[in-house]
Design a protein around this motif. Structure first.
Motif, PDB file in Angstrom:
ATOM      1  N   ASN A   1       1.280  -1.081   0.283  1.00 55.47           N
ATOM      2  CA  ASN A   1      -0.244  -0.087   0.167  1.00 55.47           C
ATOM      3  C   ASN A   1       1.388   1.573   0.402  1.00 55.47           C
ATOM      4  N   LEU A   2       2.002   1.299  -0.298  1.00 56.08           N
ATOM      5  CA  LEU A   2       3.212   2.652   0.381  1.00 56.08           C
ATOM      6  C   LEU A   2       3.808   2.011  -1.804  1.00 56.08           C
ATOM      7  N   LEU A   3       4.256   3.178  -1.832  1.00 60.81           N
ATOM      8  CA  LEU A   3       5.578   3.481  -3.194  1.00 60.81           C
ATOM      9  C   LEU A   3       6.543   3.236  -2.645  1.00 60.81           C
ATOM     10  N   THR A   4       7.019   2.531  -4.127  1.00 62.47           N
ATOM     11  CA  THR A   4       8.512   2.762  -3.595  1.00 62.47           C
ATOM     12  C   THR A   4       9.414   3.194  -5.036  1.00 62.47           C
ATOM     13  N   VAL A   5      10.639   3.917  -4.981  1.00 65.58           N
ATOM     14  CA  VAL A   5      11.123   4.140  -6.287  1.00 65.58           C
ATOM     15  C   VAL A   5      11.788   3.778  -6.697  1.00 65.58           C
ATOM     16  N   PRO A   6      11.932   3.488  -7.573  1.00 68.32           N
ATOM     17  CA  PRO A   6      13.165   3.145  -8.761  1.00 68.32           C
ATOM     18  C   PRO A   6      14.640   3.106  -9.279  1.00 68.32           C
ATOM     19  N   LEU A   7      15.269   3.238  -9.364  1.00 71.83           N
ATOM     20  CA  LEU A   7      17.084   2.719  -9.179  1.00 71.83           C
ATOM     21  C   LEU A   7      16.920   3.125 -10.274  1.00 71.83           C
ATOM     22  N   LYS A   8      17.608   3.827 -10.897  1.00 72.03           N
ATOM     23  CA  LYS A   8      18.116   4.690 -11.976  1.00 72.03           C
ATOM     24  C   LYS A   8      19.127   3.715 -12.690  1.00 72.03           C
ATOM     25  N   LYS A   9      18.740   2.980 -14.007  1.00 68.95           N
ATOM     26  CA  LYS A   9      20.045   1.579 -14.018  1.00 68.95           C
ATOM     27  C   LYS A   9      20.998   2.526 -14.670  1.00 68.95           C
ATOM     28  N   THR A  10      22.218   2.233 -14.277  1.00 65.94           N
ATOM     29  CA  THR A  10      23.366   2.203 -15.435  1.00 65.94           C
ATOM     30  C   THR A  10      24.083   1.474 -15.810  1.00 65.94           C
ATOM     31  N   TYR A  11      25.233   1.965 -16.508  1.00 62.82           N
ATOM     32  CA  TYR A  11      26.322   1.353 -17.323  1.00 62.82           C
ATOM     33  C   TYR A  11      27.783   0.616 -16.465  1.00 62.82           C
ATOM     34  N   VAL A  12      28.584   0.153 -16.440  1.00 58.17           N
ATOM     35  CA  VAL A  12      29.774   0.776 -16.814  1.00 58.17           C
ATOM     36  C   VAL A  12      30.957   0.707 -17.580  1.00 58.17           C
ATOM     37  N   VAL A  13      31.687   1.621 -17.347  1.00 62.08           N
ATOM     38  CA  VAL A  13      31.695   3.046 -18.341  1.00 62.08           C
ATOM     39  C   VAL A  13      33.889   2.942 -17.608  1.00 62.08           C
ATOM     40  N   ASP A  14      34.562   3.586 -19.019  1.00 63.86           N
ATOM     41  CA  ASP A  14      36.001   3.118 -17.977  1.00 63.86           C
ATOM     42  C   ASP A  14      36.570   4.415 -17.490  1.00 63.86           C
ATOM     43  N   VAL A  15      36.276   4.886 -16.484  1.00 67.64           N
ATOM     44  CA  VAL A  15      36.656   6.570 -15.863  1.00 67.64           C
ATOM     45  C   VAL A  15      37.915   6.928 -16.435  1.00 67.64           C
ATOM     46  N   LYS A  16      38.931   5.519 -16.074  1.00 65.44           N
ATOM     47  CA  LYS A  16      40.364   5.571 -16.284  1.00 65.44           C
ATOM     48  C   LYS A  16      40.738   6.692 -17.560  1.00 65.44           C
TER      49      LYS A  16
ATOM     50  N   GLU B   1      26.693  12.354 -13.124  1.00 65.74           N
ATOM     51  CA  GLU B   1      26.786  11.833 -12.550  1.00 65.74           C
ATOM     52  C   GLU B   1      26.644  11.692 -10.734  1.00 65.74           C
ATOM     53  N   ARG B   2      26.844  12.954 -10.488  1.00 63.21           N
ATOM     54  CA  ARG B   2      26.859  12.927  -8.593  1.00 63.21           C
ATOM     55  C   ARG B   2      25.077  12.517  -8.787  1.00 63.21           C
ATOM     56  N   ALA B   3      24.279  13.534  -9.570  1.00 67.49           N
ATOM     57  CA  ALA B   3      22.629  13.689  -9.130  1.00 67.49           C
ATOM     58  C   ALA B   3      22.474  12.477  -8.854  1.00 67.49           C
ATOM     59  N   SER B   4      22.662  11.278 -10.319  1.00 67.10           N
ATOM     60  CA  SER B   4      22.020  10.378 -10.455  1.00 67.10           C
ATOM     61  C   SER B   4      22.573   9.355  -9.320  1.00 67.10           C
ATOM     62  N   VAL B   5      23.258   9.428  -8.287  1.00 66.01           N
ATOM     63  CA  VAL B   5      24.101   8.878  -7.380  1.00 66.01           C
ATOM     64  C   VAL B   5      22.877   9.033  -6.106  1.00 66.01           C
ATOM     65  N   LEU B   6      22.703  10.361  -6.285  1.00 62.42           N
ATOM     66  CA  LEU B   6      22.032  10.665  -5.045  1.00 62.42           C
ATOM     67  C   LEU B   6      20.754  10.108  -5.233  1.00 62.42           C
ATOM     68  N   PHE B   7      20.176  10.179  -6.382  1.00 62.69           N
ATOM     69  CA  PHE B   7      18.462   9.668  -7.333  1.00 62.69           C
ATOM     70  C   PHE B   7      18.669   8.199  -6.243  1.00 62.69           C
ATOM     71  N   ASN B   8      19.970   7.589  -6.980  1.00 63.74           N
ATOM     72  CA  ASN B   8      19.790   6.374  -6.228  1.00 63.74           C
ATOM     73  C   ASN B   8      19.436   5.757  -4.550  1.00 63.74           C
ATOM     74  N   LEU B   9      20.468   6.372  -4.527  1.00 73.12           N
ATOM     75  CA  LEU B   9      20.217   6.561  -2.651  1.00 73.12           C
ATOM     76  C   LEU B   9      18.891   6.576  -2.600  1.00 73.12           C
ATOM     77  N   ALA B  10      18.317   7.383  -2.588  1.00 68.19           N
ATOM     78  CA  ALA B  10      17.396   8.364  -1.939  1.00 68.19           C
ATOM     79  C   ALA B  10      16.102   7.087  -1.969  1.00 68.19           C
ATOM     80  N   ALA B  11      16.035   6.564  -3.346  1.00 67.16           N
ATOM     81  CA  ALA B  11      15.789   5.074  -4.221  1.00 67.16           C
ATOM     82  C   ALA B  11      15.241   3.603  -3.307  1.00 67.16           C
ATOM     83  N   LEU B  12      17.065   4.172  -3.253  1.00 63.54           N
ATOM     84  CA  LEU B  12      17.601   2.759  -2.469  1.00 63.54           C
ATOM     85  C   LEU B  12      17.088   2.915  -0.639  1.00 63.54           C
TER      86      LEU B  12
END
Length: 776
Positions: free
Chosen positions: A3-18, A106-117
């Protein structure tokens, strides 16, 4: 529970940051990429851990740790380092990945996923027990706090470039804010649930329910007020769920308020609140049914409707039979007070990130500090260029323009030596003129002989024609008629030759008239200077000349002072440029940067005071240049005043007039020489254009007059070489002058003579042959 809603995670993919980071460091910083090899490996691993986030409390720490490192990285590097980051949208079917070169993304998406988690952790809790409810409340409040942190601190720094083809709408302020209210509403609902389990008084439960409805209303209102692209991101059942919850808890609040009124024996008010609860419950049921919300939500609403209907029937029956109280109108009821228990809770890892932990690229100079150094260098360069170097050139140009307008120092030098004398002595001019006169005479004699030879041919033809006519009748016109056009052309061209001879005579007279003056131009340089009177010679000194010399000396002194000003100004520019070349602001920027928080995102604006203080050391050079400009202005004013006096004194100086007369005479002689030489060259070119020898051969002449001098190829080449000297630009001659100039004659082979159109009569022998063949 469902009876309560959950926020989905924003899906991401592996990238080469180096690799992109190494390339950026190598291209845009002084740091060597190998010095940060371990940091880049750590960054790569941290991001890899956040690609597939499991719904577990340990995942919260991973996201918080990665966000803290992103804060450090974002202070050292700009948003765009060439690293392409992809995140999908939250809700299907619009969850296609959006790829941006932006660390803020990247930072905004990580924060959104933290809230979703946090929202998913809350949904996993068993809210049938108090401990589960408490943990769910904590998670929902952390989710709301994380979204508020995202909205207030991360989204304002997420700036998209015009090159970005897509932008993540689920990271817009309206979208994030609506979900923030939703998480706060669900936290408040958990507080209401706990109060009901703890059997709090109906009045308090009513206030908790009223505030829960208000939070749901804020969430749905934020969605409705958003732009259509953002509004359409939400699934339809989400919108129905939130709206149904709003009416559900309005009904709960009124139902609990009615229970409080019955405890206070306000039976009429009890019925009014129950009627309002019934109305809101029906609306909630209708919205839930049409929106196909979760069965658990519809079950909760149905249970409430049953309780409200039962209570309303009992209350109306009791009031009709026992109490007989008036039922007030709904609009007259007092609003139910709100009890806002749920609060935004920012996780400790966001408010106080990773103290004492090794930060990625922590030893690197921050991007804001590096940018401040670049800004200072640009400002320094522009200041020295615009306010010192270019200003110096502008002052020099101004001084040169003033001197040029007053013909200085040329007017002073003209007093000492002749200026601009024509270089005719190097051309050996008079000798060439004599040679050209000889060439003209040769050409005139040659052309005259050609005309004489043409007339002789016509005379011989006429004689042969007369002999042929004595032998018999000829069916052709007489020679004197047939050759009439040729004879007229010969007469016309002979007249032209005579006119050309008169023109040559005019040029010769002009030469004889000016020869003596022109001969003065080929004397030696010393004799030529002696020929021009000097305005400064002590032998010719006059009172007027003395005055002129006094003003000239004053001008010389002022010009020397002006040169000194130019030299001083050049020295100022060199000193400023030397200082700029050696100026390094890096130590001061590093010192100022150490006073700021280690994880604070440094902006160049934070170093404005340091930049202003460092640039102030160039103010003295600007002031020195301003003083130098004022000194130049004073000197130029004096030069203009003394130059007027100098020019005025020269008007009455007889030596100046004699000198000017001599220079004018030389100049006029030079131009007369150019005029005469131009006339002679034109006459010679006219003669050279006529190929007399080939014309005579084309006429099939067997004999030539031994007295005629024909120019061979070597003579023509020699004359052409003499004519290769440059000629001064001349004006188009007048009609009168054209009559005196040599005239161009066409060759004998030209159609102008008529040789190609008129056939010569046959000789006497051919006439006899034709006569013998005539039939009798």
């Amino acid at each position: 529970m469902a009876n309560l809603l959950t926020v989905p995670l924003k899906k991401t993919y592996v990238v080469d940051v180096k690799e992109p980071t190494r390339n950026y460091l190598e291209a845009h910083t002084d740091a060597h990429p190998e010095a940060f090899k371990a940091d880049l490996n750590q960054w790569q691993q941290l991001r890899k851990d956040t690609v597939d986030v499991s719904v577990h409390v340990n995942a919260v720490e991973k996201l918080l740790k990665y966000h803290a490192q992103l804060l450090s990285i974002h202070t050292k590097l700009p948003a765009d380092i060439g690293l392409e980051i992809s995140y999908a949208s939250v809700f299907p079917p619009n969850n296609l990945p959006v790829t941006l070169r932006n660390l803020g993304f990247e930072r905004a998406s990580v924060l959104f996923n933290l809230a979703a988690l946090y929202s998913q952790l809350a949904a996993k809790e068993d809210r049938m027990h108090l401990e589960g409810i408490k943990r769910a409340i904590s998670y929902y409040q952390n989710a709301a706090g994380t979204l508020a942190y995202l909205r207030n601190f991360a989204l304002p720094k997420l700036v998209f470039s015009p090159q970005d083809e897509e932008i993540p709408l689920d990271l817009s302020t309206d979208f994030v804010h609506s979900i923030e209210w939703l998480m706060l509403a669900q936290a408040q609902e958990c507080f209401w649930q706990k109060a009901k389990i703890d059997q709090f008084k109906s009045g308090l439960i009513a206030r908790l329910a009223a505030n829960t409805a208000a939070y749901y209303k804020l969430s749905i209102s934020k969605i409705r007020d958003a732009t259509p692209p953002i509004k359409h991101l939400f699934p339809s059942d989400w919108l129905a769920h939130i709206e149904a919850k709003e009416h559900h808890f309005d009904a709960v609040a009124n139902f609990r308020k009615s229970m409080e009124e019955i405890d206070n024996s306000n039976y009429g008010h009890e019925i009014a609140y129950l009627q309002q609860a019934q109305f809101e419950a029906k609306r909630a049921s209708e919205v839930a049914r049409k929106g196909r919300v979760a069965a658990a939500v519809q079950g909760d609403i149905q249970s409430l409707m049953v309780a409200v209907d039962t209570s309303l029937k009992r209350a109306e029956r009791d009031n009709d039979l026992i109490y007989h109280k008036d039922v007030p109108a709904i609009s007259t009821l007092s609003p139910i007070p709100h009890a806002a228990i749920a609060q935004l809770t920012t996780p400790v890892g966001l408010s106080n990130p990773a103290k004492g932990v090794h930060m990625i690229m922590g030893e690197m100079l921050s991007w804001g500090a590096q940018e401040a150094i670049n800004i200072y260098n640009d400002r320094k360069k522009n200041l020295v260029k615009d306010q010192i170097s270019d200003k110096s050139k502008e002052l020099r140009d101004t001084a040169d323009a003033v001197l040029r307008d007053h013909n200085l120092p040329a007017s002073l030098e003209a007093l000492e030596r002749p200026a601009g004398l024509p270089p005719i002595r190097m051309e050996n001019g008079p000798t060439k003129i004599d040679s050209w006169f000889e060439d003209l005479q040769k050409q005139a004699k040659h052309v005259t002989n050609i005309l004489d030879e043409a007339i002789d041919i016509l005379d011989n033809e006429a004689t042969e024609d007369e002999i042929a006519r004595e032998s018999g009748d000829l069916a052709r016109p007489p020679s004197h008629k047939a050759n009439l056009d040729l004879i007229q052309k010969e007469q016309r061209y002979r007249a032209i030759l005579q006119q050309a001879a008169l023109s040559d005579e005019t040029v010769k007279q002009k030469w004889e008239e000016w020869e003596e003056n022109i001969m003065d131009l080929i004397i030696s340089e010393a004799d030529l200077e002696a020929l021009v009177p000097s305005s400064t010679s002590s032998k010719r000194r006059t009172p007027e000349a003395a005055v002129t010399q006094r003003y000239a000396r004053n001008l010389r002194v002022l010009l020397e002072s002006l040169d000194t000003v130019h030299a001083d100004r050049a020295q100022i520019v060199r000193r400023a440029e030397s200082l700029a070349e050696a100026d390094d602001i890096r130590p001061r920027i590093l010192k100022a940067a150490t006073k700021l928080e280690s994880l604070e995102e440094m902006q160049p604006a934070m170093f404005e005071n340091v930049l202003d203080e460092e640039l102030a050391k160039y103010d003295k050079y600007c002031q020195l240049l301003a003083d130098n400009a004022q000194e130049q202005e004073d000197i130029l004013s004096s030069i203009e005043a003394d130059n007027e006096k100098f020019l005025s004194s020269r008007k009455d100086d007889p030596s100046i007039k004699e000198r000017e007369h001599a220079l004018q005479s030389l100049d006029l002689s030079y131009h007369k020489y150019r005029e005469i030489s131009g006339n002679l060259q034109e006459g010679i070119k006219v003669g050279l254009d006529v190929s007399l020898t080939q014309s005579m051969q084309s006429a099939s002449l067997d004999d030539t007059d031994d007295d005629v001098e024909v120019l061979d190829d070597e003579d023509v080449s020699e004359i052409q070489e003499d004519l290769d000297m440059p000629s001064p630009p001349t004006k188009e001659p007048s009609e009168k002058a054209k009559g005196k100039m040599p005239v161009r004659l066409p060759p004998l082979s030209s159609s102008d003579w008529g040789f190609e159109e008129i056939s010569l009569p046959p000789g006497p022998a051919e006439a006899k042959k034709k006569k013998s063949r005539v039939p009798i």
